[in-house]
Design an enzyme around this catalytic site. Structure first.
Site, PDB file in Angstrom:
ATOM      1  N   GLU A  39       0.841  -1.203   0.000  1.00  9.94           N
ATOM      2  CA  GLU A  39       0.000   0.000   0.000  1.00  9.94           C
ATOM      3  C   GLU A  39       0.875   1.251   0.000  1.00  9.94           C
ATOM      4  O   GLU A  39       1.862   1.337   0.736  1.00  9.94           O
ATOM      5  CB  GLU A  39      -0.909  -0.011   1.227  1.00  9.94           C
ATOM      6  CG  GLU A  39      -1.888   1.143   1.268  1.00  9.94           C
ATOM      7  CD  GLU A  39      -2.775   1.136   2.496  1.00  9.94           C
ATOM      8  OE1 GLU A  39      -3.956   1.498   2.368  1.00  9.94           O
ATOM      9  OE2 GLU A  39      -2.284   0.779   3.588  1.00  9.94           O
TER      10      GLU A  39
ATOM     11  N   LYS B 186      -8.671   3.552  -3.095  1.00 15.75           N
ATOM     12  CA  LYS B 186      -9.292   2.988  -1.895  1.00 15.75           C
ATOM     13  C   LYS B 186     -10.594   3.735  -1.630  1.00 15.75           C
ATOM     14  O   LYS B 186     -10.613   4.973  -1.584  1.00 15.75           O
ATOM     15  CB  LYS B 186      -8.324   3.132  -0.718  1.00 15.75           C
ATOM     16  CG  LYS B 186      -8.723   2.426   0.569  1.00 15.75           C
ATOM     17  CD  LYS B 186      -7.590   2.540   1.582  1.00 15.75           C
ATOM     18  CE  LYS B 186      -7.886   1.788   2.875  1.00 15.75           C
ATOM     19  NZ  LYS B 186      -6.746   1.867   3.828  1.00 15.75           N
TER      20      LYS B 186
ATOM     21  N   CYS C 186      -5.271  -2.717   2.298  1.00 14.68           N
ATOM     22  CA  CYS C 186      -5.340  -2.679   3.759  1.00 14.68           C
ATOM     23  C   CYS C 186      -6.710  -3.086   4.293  1.00 14.68           C
ATOM     24  O   CYS C 186      -7.214  -4.162   3.974  1.00 14.68           O
ATOM     25  CB  CYS C 186      -4.929  -1.280   4.215  1.00 14.68           C
ATOM     26  SG  CYS C 186      -4.450  -1.125   5.949  1.00 14.68           S
TER      27      CYS C 186
END
Length: 335
Positions: free
Chosen positions: A46, A127, A168
């Site tokens: 990430e 995200k 994540c």
């Protein structure tokens, strides 16, 4: 080995913290190394570029650090991305990359891209909801970011493979995961920041969140493998004293101590397929695995949560993939 074998490379490395060009250069070196060892797919963690903003879990605001982070974040279409695309093409390797995306208005997003072995950007997504303190740095994704699986053509006997990715704690979101499974991914890249182990259990008095540790993240990634019947490439970054000093994060929830590297490959039934890299969580390197892509077929025969092991007459998922924009022009007939 099966004729449908894909050699993958999972990085376990430390970014050049807050150094856009330095981390791009390191990215290209890792691509070259992986390709020289026969890998056809390489993964990064990430916001690998320019590194996860570790200071956010140590103090509420840091305007100077925030400005520096913006300056070293990467455009999705700029020369740095083009250099990575060129490296993928030169070495005929697919790249799944996490980066802090900087827009022309200087907003930031936790972004992921999948680059083909021919150097083409096949997918770029954000995200959909940054986690807790991440929202002091990054904006939300939109409907178009729900498309997170794409066909990657590796040619030869391997052919086209559906590759997907999440970032994540997106792995905690049941609806988002189900949407991912519905896109029929075969290989999933689970991107995480540097994460340290939780410690011995039972630990009822430990003030840390188990779900923010390597142990928790690995459990979530394993769950994704089992539920989706997919290979999972568990990719975390390394953080040494250099990263801790850069962010002054010794008193934070994470980035408190050196470590973070826990590269692993998980099979479609949830079993671990690889050993830890020698040297432990601070060791930089690349973890290799040869994926027998047909292994997932046997698992699907037992459980396909978007097929024979579902009840859409009782439970179903609604999805809106349209991007929501800040400025929308009204059609002329409505003016």
């Amino acid at each position: 080995m099966s004729s449908r074998t894909l050699r993958v490379a999972v990085t376990q490395a430390e970014p050049e913290w807050l150094d856009l060009q330095g981390t791009v250069d390191k990215t290209i070196r890792l691509i070259e190394d992986a390709a020289s060892n026969g890998a056809k797919l390489i993964t990064f963690p990430e916001v690998w570029i320019p590194g996860y903003p570790g200071w956010i879990w140590a103090r509420l605001v840091d305007p100077a650090m925030g400005a520096r982070y913006i300056q070293n974040s990467m455009s999705a279409t700029g020369p740095e991305m083009q250099a990575i695309q060129k490296a993928a093409q030169q070495h005929s390797i697919a790249v799944v990359l996490g980066f802090s995306e900087r827009t022309s208005s200087n907003s930031l997003y936790i972004s992921q891209t999948i680059i083909s072995p021919g150097g083409e950007i096949l997918l770029k997504r954000r995200k959909i909801k940054p986690t807790h303190m991440e929202r002091t740095v990054y904006g939300d994704g939109s409907g178009s970011d729900l498309t997170n699986v794409v066909d990657v053509d590796f040619g030869g006997s391997v052919g086209s493979v559906k590759i997907g990715t999440l970032a994540c704690w997106e792995h905690t979101q049941p609806l988002l995961k189900y949407n991912t499974y519905s896109q029929e991914e075969v290989v999933h890249v689970a991107m995480w920041p540097p994460l340290n182990s939780f410690g011995a259990q039972p630990a009822p008095e430990n003030p840390a969140l188990f779900s923010m540790s390597h142990d928790g993240a690995y459990a979530l990634s394993t769950t994704h493998a089992i539920e989706g019947g997919t290979f999972v490439l568990y990719t975390t970054a390394v953080c040494t004293e250099k990263g801790i000093d850069t962010f002054d994060s010794k008193e934070g929830l994470i980035f408190r101590e050196p470590g973070g590297g826990h590269a692993a490959v998980i099979g479609p039934d949830g079993r671990r397929l690889t050993k830890d890299l020698e040297g432990g969580p601070t060791k930089e390197g690349i973890l290799y695995a040869d994926l027998d892509l047909d292994k997932g077929l046997g698992v699907k025969g037992f459980m396909d949560v978007v097929g024979h092991y579902s009840r859409p007459d009782l439970l179903w998922l609604g999805v809106d993939r349209h991007e929501k924009k800040c400025v929308v022009e009204r059609p002329r007939e409505q003016q």
